[in-house]
Design a protein around this motif. Structure first.
Motif, PDB file in Angstrom:
ATOM      1  N   LEU A  92      19.837  -1.888  -4.674  1.00  0.00           N
ATOM      2  CA  LEU A  92      18.434  -1.485  -4.743  1.00  0.00           C
ATOM      3  C   LEU A  92      17.872  -1.713  -6.143  1.00  0.00           C
ATOM      4  N   ASN A  93      18.651  -1.371  -7.153  1.00  0.00           N
ATOM      5  CA  ASN A  93      18.225  -1.568  -8.534  1.00  0.00           C
ATOM      6  C   ASN A  93      18.025  -3.049  -8.841  1.00  0.00           C
ATOM      7  N   GLY A  94      18.925  -3.892  -8.346  1.00  0.00           N
ATOM      8  CA  GLY A  94      18.783  -5.330  -8.540  1.00  0.00           C
ATOM      9  C   GLY A  94      17.518  -5.873  -7.884  1.00  0.00           C
ATOM     10  N   SER A  95      17.201  -5.382  -6.701  1.00  0.00           N
ATOM     11  CA  SER A  95      15.983  -5.824  -6.021  1.00  0.00           C
ATOM     12  C   SER A  95      14.739  -5.371  -6.777  1.00  0.00           C
ATOM     13  N   ILE A  96      14.773  -4.160  -7.289  1.00  0.00           N
ATOM     14  CA  ILE A  96      13.626  -3.655  -8.043  1.00  0.00           C
ATOM     15  C   ILE A  96      13.413  -4.483  -9.308  1.00  0.00           C
ATOM     16  N   LYS A  97      14.499  -4.810 -10.003  1.00  0.00           N
ATOM     17  CA  LYS A  97      14.376  -5.644 -11.212  1.00  0.00           C
ATOM     18  C   LYS A  97      13.847  -7.027 -10.873  1.00  0.00           C
ATOM     19  N   SER A  98      14.304  -7.578  -9.749  1.00  0.00           N
ATOM     20  CA  SER A  98      13.835  -8.898  -9.341  1.00  0.00           C
ATOM     21  C   SER A  98      12.339  -8.878  -9.037  1.00  0.00           C
ATOM     22  N   TYR A 105      10.203  -6.729 -10.254  1.00  0.00           N
ATOM     23  CA  TYR A 105       9.514  -6.487 -11.523  1.00  0.00           C
ATOM     24  C   TYR A 105       9.326  -7.792 -12.301  1.00  0.00           C
ATOM     25  N   HIS A 106      10.351  -8.636 -12.302  1.00  0.00           N
ATOM     26  CA  HIS A 106      10.246  -9.903 -13.026  1.00  0.00           C
ATOM     27  C   HIS A 106       9.374 -10.911 -12.269  1.00  0.00           C
ATOM     28  N   GLU A 107       9.175 -10.693 -10.986  1.00  0.00           N
ATOM     29  CA  GLU A 107       8.342 -11.585 -10.183  1.00  0.00           C
ATOM     30  C   GLU A 107       6.857 -11.232 -10.288  1.00  0.00           C
ATOM     31  N   LEU A 108       6.544 -10.003 -10.686  1.00  0.00           N
ATOM     32  CA  LEU A 108       5.151  -9.548 -10.732  1.00  0.00           C
ATOM     33  C   LEU A 108       4.242 -10.396 -11.635  1.00  0.00           C
ATOM     34  N   PRO A 109       4.666 -10.832 -12.820  1.00  0.00           N
ATOM     35  CA  PRO A 109       3.756 -11.667 -13.619  1.00  0.00           C
ATOM     36  C   PRO A 109       3.390 -12.989 -12.949  1.00  0.00           C
ATOM     37  N   ASN A 110       4.239 -13.478 -12.058  1.00  0.00           N
ATOM     38  CA  ASN A 110       3.976 -14.752 -11.391  1.00  0.00           C
ATOM     39  C   ASN A 110       2.979 -14.623 -10.243  1.00  0.00           C
ATOM     40  N   ILE A 111       2.668 -13.420  -9.834  1.00  0.00           N
ATOM     41  CA  ILE A 111       1.759 -13.259  -8.710  1.00  0.00           C
ATOM     42  C   ILE A 111       0.389 -13.828  -9.048  1.00  0.00           C
ATOM     43  N   ARG A 112      -0.091 -13.580 -10.234  1.00  0.00           N
ATOM     44  CA  ARG A 112      -1.410 -14.087 -10.631  1.00  0.00           C
ATOM     45  C   ARG A 112      -1.413 -15.619 -10.715  1.00  0.00           C
ATOM     46  N   LYS A 113      -0.297 -16.176 -11.134  1.00  0.00           N
ATOM     47  CA  LYS A 113      -0.242 -17.630 -11.327  1.00  0.00           C
ATOM     48  C   LYS A 113      -0.122 -18.375  -9.992  1.00  0.00           C
ATOM     49  N   TYR A 114       0.763 -17.894  -9.123  1.00  0.00           N
ATOM     50  CA  TYR A 114       1.081 -18.645  -7.909  1.00  0.00           C
ATOM     51  C   TYR A 114       0.650 -17.930  -6.637  1.00  0.00           C
ATOM     52  N   GLN A 164       9.787 -15.457  -2.793  1.00  0.00           N
ATOM     53  CA  GLN A 164      10.839 -14.517  -3.183  1.00  0.00           C
ATOM     54  C   GLN A 164      10.378 -13.068  -3.083  1.00  0.00           C
ATOM     55  N   LEU A 165       9.125 -12.796  -3.402  1.00  0.00           N
ATOM     56  CA  LEU A 165       8.645 -11.422  -3.433  1.00  0.00           C
ATOM     57  C   LEU A 165       8.646 -10.754  -2.051  1.00  0.00           C
ATOM     58  N   PRO A 166       8.129 -11.389  -1.001  1.00  0.00           N
ATOM     59  CA  PRO A 166       8.213 -10.743   0.321  1.00  0.00           C
ATOM     60  C   PRO A 166       9.655 -10.508   0.769  1.00  0.00           C
ATOM     61  N   TYR A 167      10.547 -11.435   0.431  1.00  0.00           N
ATOM     62  CA  TYR A 167      11.959 -11.258   0.768  1.00  0.00           C
ATOM     63  C   TYR A 167      12.529 -10.038   0.053  1.00  0.00           C
ATOM     64  N   GLN A 168      12.219  -9.887  -1.218  1.00  0.00           N
ATOM     65  CA  GLN A 168      12.733  -8.743  -1.978  1.00  0.00           C
ATOM     66  C   GLN A 168      12.154  -7.430  -1.466  1.00  0.00           C
ATOM     67  N   ILE A 169      10.898  -7.431  -1.055  1.00  0.00           N
ATOM     68  CA  ILE A 169      10.298  -6.214  -0.511  1.00  0.00           C
ATOM     69  C   ILE A 169      10.972  -5.842   0.807  1.00  0.00           C
ATOM     70  N   ARG A 170      11.254  -6.822   1.652  1.00  0.00           N
ATOM     71  CA  ARG A 170      11.987  -6.542   2.899  1.00  0.00           C
ATOM     72  C   ARG A 170      13.380  -5.999   2.600  1.00  0.00           C
ATOM     73  N   ARG A 171      14.032  -6.550   1.577  1.00  0.00           N
ATOM     74  CA  ARG A 171      15.362  -6.058   1.193  1.00  0.00           C
ATOM     75  C   ARG A 171      15.296  -4.607   0.731  1.00  0.00           C
ATOM     76  N   GLY A 225      16.636   0.935   1.821  1.00  0.00           N
ATOM     77  CA  GLY A 225      16.170   2.315   1.974  1.00  0.00           C
ATOM     78  C   GLY A 225      16.497   2.871   3.352  1.00  0.00           C
ATOM     79  N   GLN A 226      16.305   2.053   4.395  1.00  0.00           N
ATOM     80  CA  GLN A 226      16.643   2.493   5.750  1.00  0.00           C
ATOM     81  C   GLN A 226      18.145   2.720   5.887  1.00  0.00           C
ATOM     82  N   PHE A 227      18.949   1.836   5.314  1.00  0.00           N
ATOM     83  CA  PHE A 227      20.396   2.010   5.371  1.00  0.00           C
ATOM     84  C   PHE A 227      20.810   3.313   4.696  1.00  0.00           C
ATOM     85  N   LEU A 228      20.245   3.587   3.527  1.00  0.00           N
ATOM     86  CA  LEU A 228      20.609   4.806   2.814  1.00  0.00           C
ATOM     87  C   LEU A 228      20.238   6.046   3.610  1.00  0.00           C
TER      88      LEU A 228
END
Length: 124
Positions: A52-58, A60-69, A74-81, A86-89
């Motif tokens: 979960l922490n790895g997905s959150i970091k990913s 977070y690092h993808e957020l600056p690219n939202i304005r550009k592209y 990758q972002l929708p995939y990470q949100i689904r993950r 969360g459901q598994f936990l």
């Protein structure tokens, strides 16, 4: 999943039989099994929280690219993950707490049955 449910029922029935017929042996087994189950549960939780922490970091690092592209693939995939983890936990914690509570109930079952056999004692 269809094999898992009968297996869980068989294990629960076997544990209930052992707790009823051989309470001293079940107590010894439970003294060793409960810490192993607790540590195993903490291990699974630690692994999933790390994921979960790895997905959150990913994300977070993808957020600056939202304005550009606009939105990358990758972002929708990470949100689904994140949602899946969360459901598994949630499900894991429900089953884990229920299983440990069942083992503890079986631990005190002989005492409860002895109390029921003795009848009701009212203080006078």
């Amino acid at each position: 999943m269809t094999v898992l449910i009968p297996l869980i029922v068989a294990v629960a029935s076997g544990l209930a039989f052992a707790a009823y017929k051989y309470p001293a042996a079940y107590r010894v087994m439970c003294i060793f099994a409960l810490p192993v189950l607790v540590m195993g549960g903490f291990l699974v939780l630690a692994i999933k929280i790390g994921d979960l922490n790895g997905s959150i970091k990913s994300i977070y690092h993808e957020l600056p690219n939202i304005r550009k592209y606009a939105l990358s693939d990758q972002l929708p995939y990470q949100i689904r993950r994140l949602y899946d983890v969360g459901q598994f936990l949630k499900v894991f914690l429900i089953y884990y707490i229920s299983g440990v509570a069942y083992l503890v109930f079986l631990l005190v079952l002989p005492d409860l049955l002895d109390l029921a056999k003795d009848g009701h004692h009212t203080p006078t």
